[in-house]
Enzyme design. Structure first.
Site: not given
Ligand SMILES: NC(=O)C1=CN([C@@H]2O[C@H](COP(=O)(O)OP(=O)(O)OC[C@H]3O[C@@H](n4cnc5c(N)ncnc54)[C@H](OP(=O)(O)O)[C@@H]3O)[C@@H](O)[C@H]2O)C=CC1
Ligand SMILES: O=C([O-])CC(=O)C(=O)O
Length: 302
Positions: A169, A225, A253
């Site tokens: 992000a 994150n 951000h």
């Molecule tokens: N690096 C960056 O800049 C960013 C990172 N992120 C991160 O990316 C990740 C994915 O985001 P997003 O797709 O929007 O999230 P979602 O919640 O839409 O999807 C995540 C999926 O993964 C499943 N899940 C969670 N934990 C596990 C596990 N241990 N084993 C198997 N499946 C699992 C969840 O199931 P359940 O619903 O049961 O939990 C859900 O179905 C998140 O952790 C988010 O915080 C997001 C935005 C920015």
């Molecule tokens: O998607 C974003 O803007 C940031 C976010 O959620 C994260 O860092 O986990």
């Protein structure tokens, strides 16, 4: 969700959990009225053996968009702890859904994209690397813990694989890596989100956290994150401020950096993903870009 150009041969259905309107098959529509990619599936044909094979660990918001826009790579294996999600997505993109991590990690893939949760990185990250697959980490917050980062580093070295962290992000994350060479004297992240994304109810703009990335990630594991990604990129601790503001409808951000290179002030005003407002749509685009770049002969960015 509004879709345009539904003149393709597919059938529009709604994703069961995520409310994504999905065009099964080779639809021509790829953008909605706001210019955002939607989950119209574009892959599914002509996969030669040289095509990068990707495993999806997490089939939620980001996983759906990756599978829907698999171009230059193939989503071959899928796993999610939420029952039904991986089979549903596999049915659309042509990969194989697995009902346990153990079988998923043994699948014939080159690389696993974690788009699940920090817990998934902590519990499964090393196993992915030791199974001989590269690992792309979206839930970078897990790596704010030096012990987890160290374990993944050791597993990557031992297995000759790599851990890749997309810019996510943060527009411009890559150039913060100069911090590891010339140092950055001051590095601050100020994030502002709507309180609903943070699971809070507040009447006015309020500072909900100020301190180190590791502590902020622990308090808001689904929302910050980016703080861990910046700290790892720059190779140093950063100051984090997290604000809840009921008047904003973007994930904002702001990054302030000062050092021998000069100074920088960067603001990204990210549109939230329609299916998970805590996640910026830019984050999904970023990992898609990383995956496509892996097979590009010319790669831009540090
Ligand atoms: N690096 C960056 O800049 C960013 C990172 N992120 C991160 O990316 C990740 C994915 O985001 P997003 O797709 O929007 O999230 P979602 O919640 O839409 O999807 C995540 C999926 O993964 C499943 N899940 C969670 N934990 C596990 C596990 N241990 N084993 C198997 N499946 C699992 C969840 O199931 P359940 O619903 O049961 O939990 C859900 O179905 C998140 O952790 C988010 O915080 C997001 C935005 C920015
Ligand atoms: O998607 C974003 O803007 C940031 C976010 O959620 C994260 O860092 O986990």
């Amino acid at each position: 969700m509004v879709m345009v150009g539904m003149q393709g041969r597919g059938v529009a259905v709604t994703g069961a959990q995520y409310g994504i309107d999905v065009l099964i098959g080779k639809g021509s529509a790829q953008e909605d009225d706001n210019g955002r990619l939607h989950a119209a599936f574009i892959g599914g044909e002509d996969h030669s053996s040289s095509v990068l094979r990707v495993g999806l660990l997490g089939c939620g918001n980001i996983g759906f968009l990756i599978a829907a826009h698999a171009d230059g790579f193939e989503v071959a294996a899928l796993y999610d702890q939420a029952p039904g999600l991986a089979p549903e997505l596999a049915g659309r993109c042509g990969g194989t859904a697995y009902d346990s991590f153990e079988t998923f990690v043994s699948a014939d893939v080159d690389l696993v994209v974690e788009a699940a949760s920090p817990a998934a990185v902590r519990v499964y990250g090393e196993a992915v690397l030791r199974a001989g697959k590269d690992l792309v980490v979206m839930s970078v917050g897990a790596l704010a813990d030096p012990a987890v980062l160290g374990r993944l580093r050791e597993a990557a070295i031992a297995s000759g694989r790599r851990v890749r962290i997309p810019s996510g992000a943060v527009m411009g994350l890559d150039n913060l890596k100069i911090g590891r060479i010339g140092g950055i004297d001051r590095l601050v992240l100020r994030t502002t989100k709507n309180p609903a994304s943070l699971g809070l109810t507040v009447a006015e703009r309020v500072l909900v956290f100020k301190g180190r990335a590791e502590e902020c990630v622990r308090a808001f594991p689904k929302n910050i994150n980016v703080s861990a990604a910046i700290a790892i990129a720059a190779g140093q601790e950063i100051e984090v401020e997290l604000w809840a503001d009921p008047t904003v409808d973007r994930n904002i951000h702001e990054i302030f950096a000062e050092g021998p290179f000069g100074d920088a002030c960067l603001q990204v005003r990210n549109v939230p993903s329609p299916d998970n407002p805590a996640t910026s749509y830019l984050a999904a685009l970023s990992v898609l870009t990383l995956l496509r770049d892996l097979s590009e002969p010319i790669v831009v960015g540090t």
